[in-house]
Design a protein around this motif. Structure first.
Motif, PDB file in Angstrom:
ATOM      1  N   UNK A  68       0.710  -1.671  -0.024  1.00  0.00           N
ATOM      2  CA  UNK A  68      -0.349   0.021  -0.079  1.00  0.00           C
ATOM      3  C   UNK A  68       1.226   1.274  -0.259  1.00  0.00           C
ATOM      4  N   UNK A  69       1.925   0.800   0.640  1.00  0.00           N
ATOM      5  CA  UNK A  69       2.787   2.926   1.253  1.00  0.00           C
ATOM      6  C   UNK A  69       3.469   2.730   0.236  1.00  0.00           C
ATOM      7  N   UNK A  70       4.217   1.522  -0.194  1.00  0.00           N
ATOM      8  CA  UNK A  70       5.607   0.692  -0.931  1.00  0.00           C
ATOM      9  C   UNK A  70       6.731   1.428  -0.258  1.00  0.00           C
ATOM     10  N   UNK A  71       6.769   1.511   1.228  1.00  0.00           N
ATOM     11  CA  UNK A  71       7.626   1.899   1.461  1.00  0.00           C
ATOM     12  C   UNK A  71       8.128  -0.081   2.264  1.00  0.00           C
ATOM     13  N   UNK A  72       9.456   0.390   2.790  1.00  0.00           N
ATOM     14  CA  UNK A  72       9.958  -0.744   2.849  1.00  0.00           C
ATOM     15  C   UNK A  72       9.544  -1.476   4.609  1.00  0.00           C
ATOM     16  N   UNK A  73       9.042  -2.568   4.678  1.00  0.00           N
ATOM     17  CA  UNK A  73       9.000  -3.732   5.476  1.00  0.00           C
ATOM     18  C   UNK A  73       9.887  -4.901   6.020  1.00  0.00           C
ATOM     19  N   UNK A  74      11.076  -4.580   5.585  1.00  0.00           N
ATOM     20  CA  UNK A  74      12.184  -5.959   5.547  1.00  0.00           C
ATOM     21  C   UNK A  74      13.525  -4.791   4.749  1.00  0.00           C
ATOM     22  N   UNK A  75      14.516  -4.962   5.275  1.00  0.00           N
ATOM     23  CA  UNK A  75      15.722  -4.947   4.326  1.00  0.00           C
ATOM     24  C   UNK A  75      17.072  -5.911   5.081  1.00  0.00           C
ATOM     25  N   UNK A  76      18.705  -5.740   4.856  1.00  0.00           N
ATOM     26  CA  UNK A  76      19.575  -6.542   4.675  1.00  0.00           C
ATOM     27  C   UNK A  76      20.339  -5.646   4.805  1.00  0.00           C
ATOM     28  N   UNK A  77      21.588  -5.755   6.015  1.00  0.00           N
ATOM     29  CA  UNK A  77      22.614  -5.105   5.642  1.00  0.00           C
ATOM     30  C   UNK A  77      23.775  -6.079   5.889  1.00  0.00           C
ATOM     31  N   UNK A  78      25.259  -6.312   5.080  1.00  0.00           N
ATOM     32  CA  UNK A  78      26.221  -7.075   5.652  1.00  0.00           C
ATOM     33  C   UNK A  78      27.407  -6.156   6.246  1.00  0.00           C
TER      34      UNK A  78
END
Length: 215
Positions: A68-78
């Motif tokens: 709906x908002x097109x905003x992030x709900x999950x992410x990853x970092x190394x």
């Protein structure tokens, strides 16, 4: 670049249902007088670019967005630092209205080349319009004109108001608990140093992104 040690990883899932006792919280507020809150928030939520300017971050991705908002709900970092090479998966919450914007990232999994560093790790960004009260008053005037039947280009008027009152107040809150008792006892030094490092990197990126958008 991920080291060969990453082949022999230790997998660790963090319990997000409860914040463990002993979590250290560090917080700092700063201001950017000439950059709108919307521009600042765009930098914060653009996780895909983190690896380009955050020290020791070698990869970053948005792995899920809200339909709906097109905003992030999950992410990853190394992250690679000294002997550590760590891959984090984070739950991301983005909330915003006219005067306040938040982005909270909480690590739910740690994939590490050594014993997992953290029992808990979370960041919370809060962005406010620097002149929010003035914006709110102008919004009220705009609504009043609309109800009186005065012909207005609402999008244009809102843009003019935002340009008239630029600036953002930004707060970063860092909360964590190390698995190591030794690291946790000296975490005051760690927390302040990391907070300063992150803020310095983000401030530069916020300014650069805003300038680039007006070229």
């Amino acid at each position: 670049m991920i080291s060969n040690q990453m082949i022999h990883k230790v997998f660790y899932s963090l319990k997000l249902s409860q914040v463990p006792k002993g979590v250290k919280i560090f917080s700092k507020t700063f201001k950017l007088n000439d950059i709108p809150a919307a521009s600042v928030y765009k930098t914060i939520t653009n996780i895909d670019l983190y690896h380009k300017y955050i020290p020791y971050c070698t990869d970053s991705k948005i792995t899920a967005v809200s339909p709906t908002t097109k905003m992030p709900t999950e992410g990853s970092l190394n992250v690679e630092f000294q002997k550590y090479s760590i891959f984090f998966t984070c739950d991301v919450q983005c909330k915003e209205n006219n005067l306040l914007k938040e982005c909270i990232a909480t690590v739910k999994e740690e994939d590490s080349s050594s014993k997992p560093l953290f029992e808990y790790l979370s960041t919370k960004w809060t962005v406010k319009d620097l002149n929010g009260n003035l914006l709110e008053k102008d919004n009220d005037k705009l609504v009043s004109k609309a109800f009186k039947g005065i012909n207005l280009d609402l999008v244009k008027e809102a843009t003019v108001m935002q340009d008239k009152h630029p600036g953002a107040e930004i707060n970063l809150e860092l909360a964590f608990k190390f698995n190591s008792y030794l690291y946790q006892t000296i975490s005051v030094v760690f927390g302040d140093a990391v907070l300063e490092l992150i803020i310095k990197a983000f401030k530069k990126q916020m300014i650069d992104m805003h300038r680039h958008s007006y070229r």
